[in-house]
Design a protein around this motif. Structure first.
Motif, PDB file in Angstrom:
ATOM      1  N   LEU A 139       0.833  -1.202   0.000  1.00 13.27           N
ATOM      2  CA  LEU A 139       0.000   0.000   0.000  1.00 13.27           C
ATOM      3  C   LEU A 139       0.870   1.255   0.000  1.00 13.27           C
ATOM      4  O   LEU A 139       0.623   2.195  -0.766  1.00 13.27           O
ATOM      5  CB  LEU A 139      -0.934  -0.007   1.220  1.00 13.27           C
ATOM      6  CG  LEU A 139      -1.803   1.224   1.423  1.00 13.27           C
ATOM      7  CD1 LEU A 139      -2.846   1.347   0.318  1.00 13.27           C
ATOM      8  CD2 LEU A 139      -2.479   1.156   2.798  1.00 13.27           C
ATOM      9  N   CYS A 140       1.900   1.274   0.827  1.00 13.96           N
ATOM     10  CA  CYS A 140       2.783   2.442   0.901  1.00 13.96           C
ATOM     11  C   CYS A 140       3.582   2.620  -0.386  1.00 13.96           C
ATOM     12  O   CYS A 140       3.789   3.753  -0.834  1.00 13.96           O
ATOM     13  CB  CYS A 140       3.700   2.321   2.113  1.00 13.96           C
ATOM     14  SG  CYS A 140       2.781   2.461   3.660  1.00 13.96           S
ATOM     15  N   ALA A 141       4.029   1.519  -0.979  1.00 11.26           N
ATOM     16  CA  ALA A 141       4.736   1.612  -2.260  1.00 11.26           C
ATOM     17  C   ALA A 141       3.820   2.203  -3.321  1.00 11.26           C
ATOM     18  O   ALA A 141       4.226   3.094  -4.081  1.00 11.26           O
ATOM     19  CB  ALA A 141       5.243   0.237  -2.679  1.00 11.26           C
ATOM     20  N   ARG A 142       2.579   1.744  -3.383  1.00 13.94           N
ATOM     21  CA  ARG A 142       1.614   2.293  -4.345  1.00 13.94           C
ATOM     22  C   ARG A 142       1.360   3.773  -4.067  1.00 13.94           C
ATOM     23  O   ARG A 142       1.275   4.580  -4.989  1.00 13.94           O
ATOM     24  CB  ARG A 142       0.296   1.531  -4.293  1.00 13.94           C
ATOM     25  CG  ARG A 142       0.353   0.167  -4.926  1.00 13.94           C
ATOM     26  CD  ARG A 142      -1.025  -0.506  -4.826  1.00 13.94           C
ATOM     27  NE  ARG A 142      -0.970  -1.860  -5.288  1.00 13.94           N
ATOM     28  CZ  ARG A 142      -1.173  -2.236  -6.542  1.00 13.94           C
ATOM     29  NH1 ARG A 142      -1.447  -1.331  -7.449  1.00 13.94           N
ATOM     30  NH2 ARG A 142      -1.098  -3.498  -6.878  1.00 13.94           N
ATOM     31  N   PHE A 143       1.199   4.102  -2.781  1.00 15.58           N
ATOM     32  CA  PHE A 143       0.951   5.487  -2.384  1.00 15.58           C
ATOM     33  C   PHE A 143       2.032   6.403  -2.953  1.00 15.58           C
ATOM     34  O   PHE A 143       1.733   7.412  -3.596  1.00 15.58           O
ATOM     35  CB  PHE A 143       0.903   5.581  -0.852  1.00 15.58           C
ATOM     36  CG  PHE A 143       0.876   6.986  -0.327  1.00 15.58           C
ATOM     37  CD1 PHE A 143      -0.318   7.675  -0.224  1.00 15.58           C
ATOM     38  CD2 PHE A 143       2.044   7.616   0.075  1.00 15.58           C
ATOM     39  CE1 PHE A 143      -0.349   8.976   0.257  1.00 15.58           C
ATOM     40  CE2 PHE A 143       2.023   8.914   0.555  1.00 15.58           C
ATOM     41  CZ  PHE A 143       0.828   9.592   0.653  1.00 15.58           C
ATOM     42  N   TYR A 144       3.289   6.055  -2.723  1.00 17.96           N
ATOM     43  CA  TYR A 144       4.374   6.914  -3.196  1.00 17.96           C
ATOM     44  C   TYR A 144       4.564   6.835  -4.706  1.00 17.96           C
ATOM     45  O   TYR A 144       4.968   7.819  -5.330  1.00 17.96           O
ATOM     46  CB  TYR A 144       5.673   6.629  -2.445  1.00 17.96           C
ATOM     47  CG  TYR A 144       5.680   7.341  -1.105  1.00 17.96           C
ATOM     48  CD1 TYR A 144       5.769   8.726  -1.026  1.00 17.96           C
ATOM     49  CD2 TYR A 144       5.565   6.627   0.077  1.00 17.96           C
ATOM     50  CE1 TYR A 144       5.749   9.382   0.185  1.00 17.96           C
ATOM     51  CE2 TYR A 144       5.550   7.274   1.309  1.00 17.96           C
ATOM     52  CZ  TYR A 144       5.639   8.652   1.353  1.00 17.96           C
ATOM     53  OH  TYR A 144       5.620   9.311   2.565  1.00 17.96           O
ATOM     54  N   ASP A 145       4.257   5.706  -5.320  1.00 16.39           N
ATOM     55  CA  ASP A 145       4.310   5.620  -6.781  1.00 16.39           C
ATOM     56  C   ASP A 145       3.264   6.544  -7.406  1.00 16.39           C
ATOM     57  O   ASP A 145       3.528   7.215  -8.403  1.00 16.39           O
ATOM     58  CB  ASP A 145       4.090   4.180  -7.257  1.00 16.39           C
ATOM     59  CG  ASP A 145       5.273   3.273  -6.942  1.00 16.39           C
ATOM     60  OD1 ASP A 145       6.365   3.786  -6.584  1.00 16.39           O
ATOM     61  OD2 ASP A 145       5.098   2.041  -7.042  1.00 16.39           O
TER      62      ASP A 145
END
Length: 138
Positions: A16-22
């Motif tokens: 979720l955090c990786a997607r958020f920053y992507d």
């Protein structure tokens, strides 16, 4: 009732955090908050994931690594107003959607995420870099 951590697990929260920053990195809708971050978002992905893992009911990874769990201190050098708050929430909403989060989980997180975003907001005006340079909003 399960906690968000029990629903997502550590791997799910990290995704979720990786997607958020992507999303933040690529979406023009998040340009203002993207400019507040370093070119390499990798460390922030890890920090946010460590924070959210504990916040969502898992082990206190952020506190174990960094001590304080106060979210206002790291954001204090930046002017975070309604535009920045709403861009953060928009990115998180997109990340939840893209990660396939259930409607139950989205409802469970909606108000608490709004509270985090509101707590970090420290201005009613546009963003500023730590050196005082105004970041154009809009």
């Amino acid at each position: 009732m399960n906690t968000p951590y029990q629903i997502l697990g550590e791997a799910g929260i990290r995704e979720l955090c990786a997607r958020f920053y992507d999303i933040m990195d690529k979406a023009p809708e998040a340009a203002t908050i993207r400019r507040m971050h370093a070119a390499d978002l990798g460390p922030m992905k890890e920090k946010l994931a460590d924070y959210l893992i504990g916040w969502m009911g898992g082990p206190p990874l952020y506190a174990d690594k960094y001590g304080s769990v106060c979210m206002t201190e790291p954001h204090a050098p930046y002017r975070i107003g309604p535009v920045e708050r709403d861009q953060w929430l928009w990115c998180m909403d997109r990340a939840l959607e893209e990660s396939g989060a259930s409607e139950e989980l989205k409802r469970m997180l909606e108000i608490p995420l709004q509270r985090i975003a509101a707590a970090v907001q420290n201005s009613e005006h546009g963003a500023r870099e730590p050196d005082g340079t105004i970041i154009a909003t809009g």
